[in-house]
Write a protein that holds these residues in place. Structure first.
Motif, mmCIF file in Angstrom:
data_model
loop_
_atom_site.group_PDB
_atom_site.id
_atom_site.type_symbol
_atom_site.label_atom_id
_atom_site.label_comp_id
_atom_site.label_asym_id
_atom_site.label_seq_id
_atom_site.Cartn_x
_atom_site.Cartn_y
_atom_site.Cartn_z
ATOM 1 N N ASP A 104 4.683 -1.700 8.639
ATOM 2 C CA ASP A 104 3.617 -1.595 7.645
ATOM 3 C C ASP A 104 4.000 -2.406 6.423
ATOM 4 O O ASP A 104 5.115 -2.276 5.915
ATOM 5 C CB ASP A 104 3.397 -0.140 7.231
ATOM 6 C CG ASP A 104 2.815 0.707 8.349
ATOM 7 O OD1 ASP A 104 3.125 1.901 8.389
ATOM 8 O OD2 ASP A 104 2.060 0.173 9.176
ATOM 9 N N ILE A 105 3.075 -3.263 5.965
ATOM 10 C CA ILE A 105 3.322 -4.072 4.774
ATOM 11 C C ILE A 105 2.133 -3.951 3.832
ATOM 12 O O ILE A 105 1.051 -3.501 4.230
ATOM 13 C CB ILE A 105 3.587 -5.562 5.127
ATOM 14 C CG1 ILE A 105 2.370 -6.204 5.807
ATOM 15 C CG2 ILE A 105 4.839 -5.689 5.989
ATOM 16 C CD1 ILE A 105 2.473 -7.710 5.975
ATOM 17 N N LYS A 106 2.337 -4.364 2.591
ATOM 18 C CA LYS A 106 1.274 -4.310 1.582
ATOM 19 C C LYS A 106 0.507 -5.627 1.492
ATOM 20 O O LYS A 106 -0.634 -5.651 1.043
ATOM 21 C CB LYS A 106 1.870 -3.955 0.225
ATOM 22 C CG LYS A 106 2.439 -2.543 0.200
ATOM 23 C CD LYS A 106 3.066 -2.211 -1.127
ATOM 24 C CE LYS A 106 3.631 -0.802 -1.042
ATOM 25 N NZ LYS A 106 4.630 -0.535 -2.040
ATOM 26 N N ALA A 107 1.119 -6.720 1.895
ATOM 27 C CA ALA A 107 0.472 -8.035 1.842
ATOM 28 C C ALA A 107 -0.668 -8.105 2.860
ATOM 29 O O ALA A 107 -0.730 -7.316 3.807
ATOM 30 C CB ALA A 107 1.498 -9.133 2.126
ATOM 31 N N SER A 108 -1.543 -9.072 2.662
ATOM 32 C CA SER A 108 -2.656 -9.260 3.598
ATOM 33 C C SER A 108 -2.152 -9.908 4.884
ATOM 34 O O SER A 108 -1.111 -10.572 4.888
ATOM 35 C CB SER A 108 -3.731 -10.144 2.962
ATOM 36 O OG SER A 108 -3.298 -11.495 2.922
ATOM 37 N N PRO A 120 -5.052 -6.128 9.808
ATOM 38 C CA PRO A 120 -5.322 -5.305 8.624
ATOM 39 C C PRO A 120 -5.235 -3.827 8.990
ATOM 40 O O PRO A 120 -5.542 -3.442 10.120
ATOM 41 C CB PRO A 120 -6.746 -5.695 8.224
ATOM 42 C CG PRO A 120 -7.359 -6.275 9.445
ATOM 43 C CD PRO A 120 -6.241 -6.832 10.283
ATOM 44 N N LYS A 121 -4.794 -3.026 8.030
ATOM 45 C CA LYS A 121 -4.803 -1.580 8.244
ATOM 46 C C LYS A 121 -6.254 -1.118 8.193
ATOM 47 O O LYS A 121 -7.047 -1.619 7.400
ATOM 48 C CB LYS A 121 -4.011 -0.864 7.156
ATOM 49 C CG LYS A 121 -2.527 -1.015 7.281
ATOM 50 C CD LYS A 121 -1.849 -0.161 6.226
ATOM 51 C CE LYS A 121 -0.362 -0.335 6.250
ATOM 52 N NZ LYS A 121 0.281 0.384 5.142
ATOM 53 N N SER A 122 -6.584 -0.168 9.008
ATOM 54 C CA SER A 122 -7.975 0.293 9.047
ATOM 55 C C SER A 122 -8.297 1.258 7.913
ATOM 56 O O SER A 122 -9.409 1.285 7.414
ATOM 57 C CB SER A 122 -8.279 0.942 10.393
ATOM 58 O OG SER A 122 -7.364 1.982 10.647
ATOM 59 N N SER A 181 -1.315 -4.307 5.716
ATOM 60 C CA SER A 181 -1.358 -4.824 7.081
ATOM 61 C C SER A 181 -0.291 -4.164 7.934
ATOM 62 O O SER A 181 0.610 -3.508 7.424
ATOM 63 C CB SER A 181 -1.090 -6.335 7.072
ATOM 64 O OG SER A 181 -1.889 -6.990 6.131
ATOM 65 N N VAL A 182 -0.400 -4.419 9.220
ATOM 66 C CA VAL A 182 0.618 -4.013 10.180
ATOM 67 C C VAL A 182 1.090 -5.280 10.890
ATOM 68 O O VAL A 182 0.280 -6.021 11.456
ATOM 69 C CB VAL A 182 0.082 -3.005 11.209
ATOM 70 C CG1 VAL A 182 1.160 -2.679 12.247
ATOM 71 C CG2 VAL A 182 -0.417 -1.748 10.530
ATOM 72 N N VAL A 183 2.399 -5.537 10.813
ATOM 73 C CA VAL A 183 2.999 -6.664 11.521
ATOM 74 C C VAL A 183 3.503 -6.120 12.853
ATOM 75 O O VAL A 183 4.335 -5.211 12.879
ATOM 76 C CB VAL A 183 4.171 -7.281 10.731
ATOM 77 C CG1 VAL A 183 4.783 -8.446 11.494
ATOM 78 C CG2 VAL A 183 3.731 -7.704 9.339
ATOM 79 N N HIS A 184 2.976 -6.655 13.938
ATOM 80 C CA HIS A 184 3.401 -6.231 15.269
ATOM 81 C C HIS A 184 4.261 -7.335 15.874
ATOM 82 O O HIS A 184 3.790 -8.457 16.083
ATOM 83 C CB HIS A 184 2.195 -5.947 16.175
ATOM 84 C CG HIS A 184 2.589 -5.442 17.522
ATOM 85 N ND1 HIS A 184 2.969 -4.130 17.729
ATOM 86 C CD2 HIS A 184 2.695 -6.070 18.722
ATOM 87 C CE1 HIS A 184 3.280 -3.967 19.013
ATOM 88 N NE2 HIS A 184 3.131 -5.134 19.632
ATOM 89 N N TRP A 185 5.525 -7.029 16.095
ATOM 90 C CA TRP A 185 6.481 -7.958 16.708
ATOM 91 C C TRP A 185 6.620 -7.619 18.182
ATOM 92 O O TRP A 185 6.799 -6.449 18.548
ATOM 93 C CB TRP A 185 7.854 -7.810 16.055
ATOM 94 C CG TRP A 185 7.985 -8.433 14.715
ATOM 95 C CD1 TRP A 185 7.737 -7.848 13.503
ATOM 96 C CD2 TRP A 185 8.411 -9.765 14.435
ATOM 97 N NE1 TRP A 185 7.980 -8.741 12.491
ATOM 98 C CE2 TRP A 185 8.399 -9.928 13.039
ATOM 99 C CE3 TRP A 185 8.801 -10.843 15.239
ATOM 100 C CZ2 TRP A 185 8.774 -11.115 12.429
ATOM 101 C CZ3 TRP A 185 9.168 -12.024 14.631
ATOM 102 C CH2 TRP A 185 9.147 -12.153 13.242
ATOM 103 N N THR A 186 6.580 -8.642 19.023
ATOM 104 C CA THR A 186 6.849 -8.484 20.453
ATOM 105 C C THR A 186 7.915 -9.503 20.832
ATOM 106 O O THR A 186 7.741 -10.701 20.609
ATOM 107 C CB THR A 186 5.579 -8.735 21.298
ATOM 108 O OG1 THR A 186 4.547 -7.855 20.844
ATOM 109 C CG2 THR A 186 5.855 -8.492 22.771
ATOM 110 N N LEU A 187 9.013 -9.021 21.375
ATOM 111 C CA LEU A 187 10.088 -9.887 21.867
ATOM 112 C C LEU A 187 10.143 -9.722 23.380
ATOM 113 O O LEU A 187 10.447 -8.642 23.881
ATOM 114 C CB LEU A 187 11.435 -9.504 21.244
ATOM 115 C CG LEU A 187 11.506 -9.449 19.711
ATOM 116 C CD1 LEU A 187 12.907 -9.033 19.264
ATOM 117 C CD2 LEU A 187 11.088 -10.767 19.093
#
Length: 176
Positions: A34-38, A129-131, A136-142
């Protein structure tokens, strides 16, 4: 607090004589931060300004250089210098996908330290974007394929990218 989901794909199987040996050479680990930036601000850092990422977290990323192509374009090759598990590392990556509408970028590692343990390694960053409120939510997939069973899943690398995400976010919201 970021959530951590670790998922593995179906293990590969090797048939040896009449016995079947199961291994987990391919896998996928994922995490949300979870982040505050767009979403657009965060995506911009990795798609068009990865050479600025080290300004946000120099203790983790020492630099990102353009090796071939143009920032933000599929086929571009970048060279990262970073610290993982207390050691200086290098990675050369090709940009496989960029979707500004979805705030998505995918990198495939083609050379460097990760190739000593993995046959293939792909990182995808999707920022949504958060609903319920701003941010926002940054989703990382490795996604990866290990060279052999003795290689650990890249959970410490997943933690590193989560920490980098938090550092980038702090930089982006401070700049506004």
């Amino acid at each position: 607090m970021p959530s951590l989901n670790i998922k593995q794909t179906t293990p590969t199987s090797n048939i040896v004589g009449d016995t079947m040996a199961s291994s987990t050479l391919t896998g996928k680990v994922e995490a949300d931060v979870d982040i505050k930036a767009s979403p657009e601000q965060f995506h911009e850092m990795f798609a068009h300004k990865p050479h600025h990422v080290h300004h946000t977290c120099y203790d983790k990323i020492q630099g990102c250089d353009l090796h071939e192509g143009k920032w933000g374009k599929v086929g571009t090759i970048v060279h990262w210098s970073y610290v993982h598990d207390g050691k200086a590392k290098k990675a050369k990556e090709v940009v496989e996908a960029v979707d500004p509408d979805k705030n998505l970028i995918t990198f495939r590692v083609i050379e460097g330290d990760l190739m000593e343990e993995y046959k293939s390694f792909v990182a995808t960053i999707l920022v949504s974007p958060k609903s319920e409120d701003s941010g926002s939510v940054v989703h990382w997939t490795l996604e990866y394929e290990k060279l052999h069973d003795g290689i650990a899943d890249p959970e410490t690398l997943l933690q590193l990218v989560q920490d980098i995400s938090k550092d980038i976010d702090a930089h982006l919201i401070q700049a506004n």
